[in-house]
Design a protein around this motif. Structure first.
Motif, PDB file in Angstrom:
ATOM      1  N   LEU A  22       0.837  -1.201   0.000  1.00 51.68           N
ATOM      2  CA  LEU A  22       0.000   0.000   0.000  1.00 51.68           C
ATOM      3  C   LEU A  22       0.873   1.254   0.000  1.00 51.68           C
ATOM      4  N   GLY A  23       1.933   1.223   0.807  1.00 58.98           N
ATOM      5  CA  GLY A  23       2.842   2.365   0.864  1.00 58.98           C
ATOM      6  C   GLY A  23       3.550   2.609  -0.457  1.00 58.98           C
ATOM      7  N   TYR A  24       3.900   1.520  -1.143  1.00 64.45           N
ATOM      8  CA  TYR A  24       4.546   1.665  -2.440  1.00 64.45           C
ATOM      9  C   TYR A  24       3.574   2.248  -3.467  1.00 64.45           C
ATOM     10  N   ALA A  25       2.313   1.804  -3.418  1.00 62.75           N
ATOM     11  CA  ALA A  25       1.302   2.332  -4.343  1.00 62.75           C
ATOM     12  C   ALA A  25       1.145   3.840  -4.153  1.00 62.75           C
ATOM     13  N   ILE A  26       1.162   4.277  -2.908  1.00 60.13           N
ATOM     14  CA  ILE A  26       1.080   5.711  -2.614  1.00 60.13           C
ATOM     15  C   ILE A  26       2.315   6.423  -3.159  1.00 60.13           C
ATOM     16  N   LYS A  27       3.458   5.782  -2.992  1.00 60.36           N
ATOM     17  CA  LYS A  27       4.715   6.349  -3.470  1.00 60.36           C
ATOM     18  C   LYS A  27       4.701   6.514  -4.994  1.00 60.36           C
ATOM     19  N   GLN A  28       3.943   5.631  -5.666  1.00 60.40           N
ATOM     20  CA  GLN A  28       3.850   5.675  -7.125  1.00 60.40           C
ATOM     21  C   GLN A  28       2.767   6.620  -7.631  1.00 60.40           C
ATOM     22  N   GLY A  29       2.119   7.308  -6.711  1.00 62.73           N
ATOM     23  CA  GLY A  29       1.148   8.310  -7.132  1.00 62.73           C
ATOM     24  C   GLY A  29      -0.309   7.911  -7.011  1.00 62.73           C
TER      25      GLY A  29
END
Length: 497
Positions: free
Chosen positions: A210-217
């Motif tokens: 989830l954190g990576y998805a946020i990091k990807q925009g």
């Protein structure tokens, strides 16, 4: 004599000072610490020139391909830095989680790192390192949605989760308590797309993902703290490569001591609702094609090569068994019947797993994934081609064979000059249809680590989370290729007639 006595006294005093200096507790402690560190760093020595480490192929942020087609992620950087610290060589093998487990079990890999959760069941088959990541699950909502601040606010709403995950289990256990409905998805990209289009009100997923998805925009807020979850660790087959496990543990301790570990985690996992700055726009079809056309073309080419090579071999094998099945010799007909029934009776993915993972244990050597894929596709297609050949021969009127034999021609000469030329015209459309099926079947071969077109798309989706556009691009590529083949087949059919 007096001067000589004073000289000896001076020497004695200097020796005393040197002894006191070298016996300084702090200095001794430093020496002991350095010695201890050196000993700990040399506790294990590599016993192989190179260790093969299997991993997943699309599990961001732990391992995924960047826009240059190179793998990166938490697991990738950890293995790279630990191997450099401990002085051993590694060869990373990215083939998907299930395939990586099979590789470790069959001895094709020495170790595995793929965001693998430590469980009591897995401990029966594998030895685990110290845990390198404490995972967890977390709720996500659309950015700007302030109506959900606690689990109680989910009453009457729909929450999405991936099937069979820790998130799904958590939601199921609290469904009656908080009064929400659960919608299950098979993959992460479907989960995030569901939230984006409003099909669900919230999602729950592993917090690093989830954190990576946020990091990807991705426009997602996390209104509540994460729930504690599983622990990830490096694994080796039980009782094997203990030195590799020790070297991993020692390297991990050193990375944590120096702060390098924290830098790796912060690079890939967003701890707040801030997205990473990126100079590459992958939110549009044009942007995706511009940044990912190389891996897509590589996957497209691999699909074509797999289909062409396997189908050419399948034609040879299939025609032979097809002629056997139409032969007047009963033994040949029986052999052909058994071959066709066995191959068609085994699901193609099971056949691929047996050839790639099971067969090396019998023959004693590893079969490369591409070769295993070609063998699988060849065997599968040849069984159906054999039936096409048999049907084509039987479609030629029996009188043709009888008339030829009555004129004194042998069986083989009759088949060559009279029966097969007529049968080929009948079989040609079916051959083209079988080639198209074989082309589509290449997607199944990705299960053993071959990166064809669909698998290349999954790898891109894992990094960009843009599933809609990526799969649309892949669908168009398949459509163009298959349409071109169909047109070509019609031209060939007209020429043959």
């Amino acid at each position: 004599m007096k001067r000589k006595h004073l000289f000896y006294s001076f020497i004695f005093i200097m020796v005393g000072f040197i002894t006191l200096a070298t016996s300084n507790p702090a200095h001794a402690e430093t020496n002991n610490t350095e010695s201890s560190t050196a000993e700990s760093m040399q506790m294990a020595q590599p016993k192989k020139d190179k260790y093969v480490v299997a991993s997943d192929s699309a599990f961001a942020p732990f391992e995924f391909q960047n826009t240059d087609g190179k793998y990166e992620g938490i697991d990738v950087e950890l293995m790279k830095q630990i191997s450099e610290l401990q002085g051993f060589n590694i060869q990373m093998d990215y083939r998907g989680f299930s395939a990586a487990l099979q590789a470790l079990e069959s001895g094709q890999a020495d170790g595995m790192i793929a965001g693998m959760t430590v469980t009591d069941e897995r401990k029966q088959s594998y030895d685990f390192s110290d845990t390198y990541f404490d995972s967890g699950i977390q709720l996500g909502v659309k950015q700007g949605d302030t109506s959900i601040k606690s689990y109680k606010d989910l009453k009457g709403k729909t929450v999405g989760a991936k099937v069979g995950t820790e998130s799904a289990e958590f939601l199921s256990n609290h469904e009656e308590e908080y009064g929400y409905k659960i919608k299950y998805f098979d993959a992460a990209d479907q989960l995030y797309d569901g939230l984006k289009v409003g099909a669900i009100d919230a999602i729950m997923d592993d917090y690093p993902v989830l954190g990576y998805a946020i990091k990807q925009g991705q426009k997602i807020d996390t209104p509540m703290p994460k729930e504690s979850g599983g622990k990830y660790a490096f694994a080796v087959k039980k009782g094997e490569n203990p030195e590799l496990l020790t070297m991993f543990n020692e390297g991990l301790k050193e990375l944590k001591r120096t702060g390098a570990y924290d830098k790796i985690i912060d690079k890939y996992v967003a701890t707040s609702n801030e997205s990473a700055d990126s100079t590459k726009d992958e939110s549009t079809i044009i942007g995706l094609i511009k940044n990912n056309y190389k891996p897509l073309l590589r996957g497209f080419w691999m699909t074509i090569v797999l289909a062409l090579v396997s189908f050419a071999l399948a034609l040879v094998v299939g025609v032979i068994f097809g002629l056997f099945s139409a032969s007047p010799i009963r033994v040949l007909r029986t052999i052909a019947s058994i071959y066709v029934d066995v191959i068609r009776g085994i699901p193609m993915m099971v056949l691929a797993f047996f050839i790639f993972f099971g067969l090396p244990g019998i023959v004693g050597f590893t079969i490369p994934d591409f070769i295993a894929g070609v063998i699988t596709l060849t065997l599968n297609a040849s069984a159906y081609i054999a039936e096409i050949v048999r049907g084509g021969i039987n479609a030629v009127p029996v009188g043709q064979m009888e008339a030829s034999r009555s004129l004194g021609l042998s069986y083989n000469r009759t088949m060559q000059k009279i029966i097969l030329p007529q049968a080929i015209r009948i079989m040609l459309p079916s051959f083209v249809n079988q080639f198209v099926i074989s082309l589509k079947d290449t997607t199944i071969i990705s299960a053993i680590g071959v990166v064809e077109l669909l698998q290349a798309g999954k790898i891109i989706v894992a990094r960009t989370t843009q599933s809609t556009y990526v799969y649309l691009i892949i669908a168009v590529m398949y459509l163009i290729l298959i349409t071109a083949l169909t047109k070509l087949a019609k031209v060939l059919e007209k020429k043959v007639k």
